[in-house]
Design an enzyme around this catalytic site. Sequence first.
Site, PDB file in Angstrom:
ATOM      1  N   LYS A 182       0.615  -0.995  -0.431  1.00 54.66           N
ATOM      2  CA  LYS A 182      -0.184   0.140   0.012  1.00 54.66           C
ATOM      3  C   LYS A 182       0.605   1.551   0.318  1.00 54.66           C
ATOM      4  CE  LYS A 182      -1.371  -1.419   3.996  1.00 54.66           C
ATOM      5  NZ  LYS A 182      -2.225  -1.405   5.292  1.00 54.66           N
ATOM      6  N   THR A 203      -7.420   9.672   9.158  1.00 60.75           N
ATOM      7  CA  THR A 203      -7.407   8.375   8.056  1.00 60.75           C
ATOM      8  C   THR A 203      -7.190   6.835   9.462  1.00 60.75           C
ATOM      9  OG1 THR A 203      -5.032   9.145   7.880  1.00 60.75           O
ATOM     10  CG2 THR A 203      -6.121   9.400   5.587  1.00 60.75           C
ATOM     11  N   GLY A 239      -7.854   3.714  10.582  1.00 64.34           N
ATOM     12  CA  GLY A 239      -8.095   2.121  10.633  1.00 64.34           C
ATOM     13  C   GLY A 239      -8.427   2.040   8.713  1.00 64.34           C
ATOM     14  N   THR A 240      -7.469   2.988   8.096  1.00 65.36           N
ATOM     15  CA  THR A 240      -7.317   3.004   6.758  1.00 65.36           C
ATOM     16  C   THR A 240      -6.798   1.065   5.807  1.00 65.36           C
ATOM     17  OG1 THR A 240      -5.033   4.010   6.710  1.00 65.36           O
ATOM     18  CG2 THR A 240      -7.317   5.414   6.024  1.00 65.36           C
ATOM     19  N   GLY A 241      -5.846   1.008   7.008  1.00 60.76           N
ATOM     20  CA  GLY A 241      -5.246  -0.125   6.425  1.00 60.76           C
ATOM     21  C   GLY A 241      -6.479  -1.220   7.549  1.00 60.76           C
ATOM     22  N   CYS A 242      -7.397  -1.384   8.403  1.00 64.26           N
ATOM     23  CA  CYS A 242      -8.213  -2.292   8.829  1.00 64.26           C
ATOM     24  C   CYS A 242      -8.890  -2.002   7.888  1.00 64.26           C
ATOM     25  CB  CYS A 242      -8.262  -2.055  10.081  1.00 64.26           C
ATOM     26  SG  CYS A 242      -7.289  -1.751  11.194  1.00 64.26           S
TER      27      CYS A 242
HETATM   28  N1  LIG Z   1      -5.309  10.512   1.679  1.00 64.42           N
HETATM   29  C1  LIG Z   1      -5.369   9.092   1.097  1.00 64.42           C
HETATM   30  N2  LIG Z   1      -6.113   9.480   0.453  1.00 64.42           N
HETATM   31  C2  LIG Z   1      -6.253   8.554  -0.820  1.00 64.42           C
HETATM   32  N3  LIG Z   1      -6.043   7.376   0.018  1.00 64.42           N
HETATM   33  C3  LIG Z   1      -5.185   7.316   0.625  1.00 64.42           C
HETATM   34  C4  LIG Z   1      -5.083   8.295   1.825  1.00 64.42           C
HETATM   35  N4  LIG Z   1      -4.581   7.433   3.025  1.00 64.42           N
HETATM   36  C5  LIG Z   1      -4.078   6.225   2.511  1.00 64.42           C
HETATM   37  N5  LIG Z   1      -4.802   5.341   1.280  1.00 64.42           N
HETATM   38  C6  LIG Z   1      -4.899   5.006   1.024  1.00 64.42           C
HETATM   39  O1  LIG Z   1      -6.273   3.617   2.239  1.00 64.42           O
HETATM   40  C7  LIG Z   1      -5.696   2.193   1.926  1.00 64.42           C
HETATM   41  C8  LIG Z   1      -4.511   1.875   3.440  1.00 64.42           C
HETATM   42  O2  LIG Z   1      -3.298   1.971   3.025  1.00 64.42           O
HETATM   43  P1  LIG Z   1      -2.299   2.688   3.736  1.00 64.42           P
HETATM   44  O3  LIG Z   1      -2.631   4.511   5.369  1.00 64.42           O
HETATM   45  O4  LIG Z   1      -0.599   2.774   3.388  1.00 64.42           O
HETATM   46  O5  LIG Z   1      -2.243   1.345   5.259  1.00 64.42           O
HETATM   47  P2  LIG Z   1      -2.302   1.238   7.277  1.00 64.42           P
HETATM   48  O6  LIG Z   1      -3.338   2.033   7.635  1.00 64.42           O
HETATM   49  O7  LIG Z   1      -1.717   0.711   7.010  1.00 64.42           O
HETATM   50  O8  LIG Z   1      -0.519   2.406   6.577  1.00 64.42           O
HETATM   51  C9  LIG Z   1      -4.243   2.612   1.007  1.00 64.42           C
HETATM   52  O9  LIG Z   1      -5.154   2.088   0.044  1.00 64.42           O
HETATM   53  C10 LIG Z   1      -3.898   3.774   0.707  1.00 64.42           C
HETATM   54  O10 LIG Z   1      -3.389   3.921  -1.365  1.00 64.42           O
HETATM   55  C1  LIG Z   2      -6.541  -2.671  17.082  1.00 62.13           C
HETATM   56  C2  LIG Z   2      -5.999  -2.388  16.310  1.00 62.13           C
HETATM   57  N1  LIG Z   2      -5.192  -2.838  15.217  1.00 62.13           N
HETATM   58  C3  LIG Z   2      -4.834  -2.558  14.127  1.00 62.13           C
HETATM   59  C4  LIG Z   2      -4.578  -1.470  14.331  1.00 62.13           C
HETATM   60  C5  LIG Z   2      -3.616  -0.129  12.859  1.00 62.13           C
HETATM   61  O1  LIG Z   2      -4.946   0.302  12.223  1.00 62.13           O
HETATM   62  P1  LIG Z   2      -4.897   0.793  10.763  1.00 62.13           P
HETATM   63  O2  LIG Z   2      -5.366   1.002  10.234  1.00 62.13           O
HETATM   64  O3  LIG Z   2      -2.959   0.196  10.593  1.00 62.13           O
HETATM   65  O4  LIG Z   2      -3.401   2.256  10.890  1.00 62.13           O
HETATM   66  P2  LIG Z   2      -4.197   3.225  12.010  1.00 62.13           P
HETATM   67  O5  LIG Z   2      -5.738   2.765  12.825  1.00 62.13           O
HETATM   68  O6  LIG Z   2      -3.081   3.454  13.205  1.00 62.13           O
HETATM   69  O7  LIG Z   2      -4.697   4.951  11.442  1.00 62.13           O
HETATM   70  C6  LIG Z   2      -4.677  -0.335  15.313  1.00 62.13           C
HETATM   71  N2  LIG Z   2      -4.772   1.115  15.064  1.00 62.13           N
HETATM   72  N3  LIG Z   2      -5.563  -1.155  15.958  1.00 62.13           N
END
Ligand SMILES: Nc1ncnc2c1ncn2[C@@H]1O[C@H](COP(=O)(O)OP(=O)(O)O)[C@@H](O)[C@H]1O
Ligand SMILES: Cc1ncc(COP(=O)(O)OP(=O)(O)O)c(N)n1
Length: 269
Positions: free
Chosen positions: A173, A204, A206-209
Amino acid sequence: MKKALTIAGSDSSGGAGIQADLKAFAANGVFGMSVITAVTAQNTQGVFAVQDIDPAVIAKQIEAVFEDIAVDAVKIGMVSQIETIETIAAGLKKYQARNVVVDPVMVSKSGYHLLNPAAESKLTALLLPLATVVTPNIPEAEVITGMKITSLKDMEEAAKMIHRFGPQNVLLKGGHRADDATDILFDGNTFRYFSSPRIATANTHGTGCTLSAAIAANLARGYAVYDAVALAKEYITTAIAHALAIGKGVGPTHHFYDLYKKAGVFIDE
Ligand SMILES: Nc1ncnc2c1ncn2[C@@H]1O[C@H](COP(=O)(O)OP(=O)(O)O)[C@@H](O)[C@H]1O
Ligand SMILES: Cc1ncc(COP(=O)(O)OP(=O)(O)O)c(N)n1
């Protein structure tokens, strides 16, 4: 109805973890179930305490679900400790779990270590080989590969290296880069790109979850990996575009977009 299981930690503020996964499952049309690995005291400003669940209780939750219900897909999130990882890997093997999406959660956006650093190599060794799709963000991919990732070329190189640990597909990602939000899918042969313009938002959490749970939901519904990722990317982009300014820090993504849209009552606040 198809059924998806999340094996992950609880986020008391509802934006990430089990809570985000169950919301994403519901919004993506599958019945959601959960195995809780840890309870976090967390909000939009940070993580303040973690209680890991006893591995024997994690094993019992896995058994309770799989012995009774046909599981169409599994999403794995926060796994905390070496024993947690061993228990989950054993459970997935015992029940021959399919459509497994591994989100290798390591550090929260607020900087808290949700995975004990001593367990990083265990996650790579035991969970990646069981994954249909593994979804590292850039910092996680850097830990797994040991390489620094800045460009799209670096992302491709890292995806290749992560693929060697045994997952069928790697979705690296690009949310942590400054450019467009470009994610790269590698199946061992071909790179496919999923890109959206970067949305200017502070919210943002919880985007990855959300993304990994939406992929699992779409795999459960029978979509091929590429289509499951494409649908999930569309879902997360919309969920970020309408993210909620809840709390004093980094607010959560907005689920149920489709339901609100269909009902004609979509509200942004
Ligand atoms: N500001 C943003 N605008 C559009 N898409 C985003 C943005 N931030 C994250 N994404 C997308 O959200 C998803 C989660 O990405 P990321 O933030 O890298 O993961 P995580 O939450 O695990 O750190 C991916 O599809 C990424 O491209
Ligand atoms: C309980 C719990 N699991 C996973 C995460 C990480 O979430 P993620 O979507 O990767 O990003 P942030 O929430 O850290 O922005 C979490 N925070 N809590």
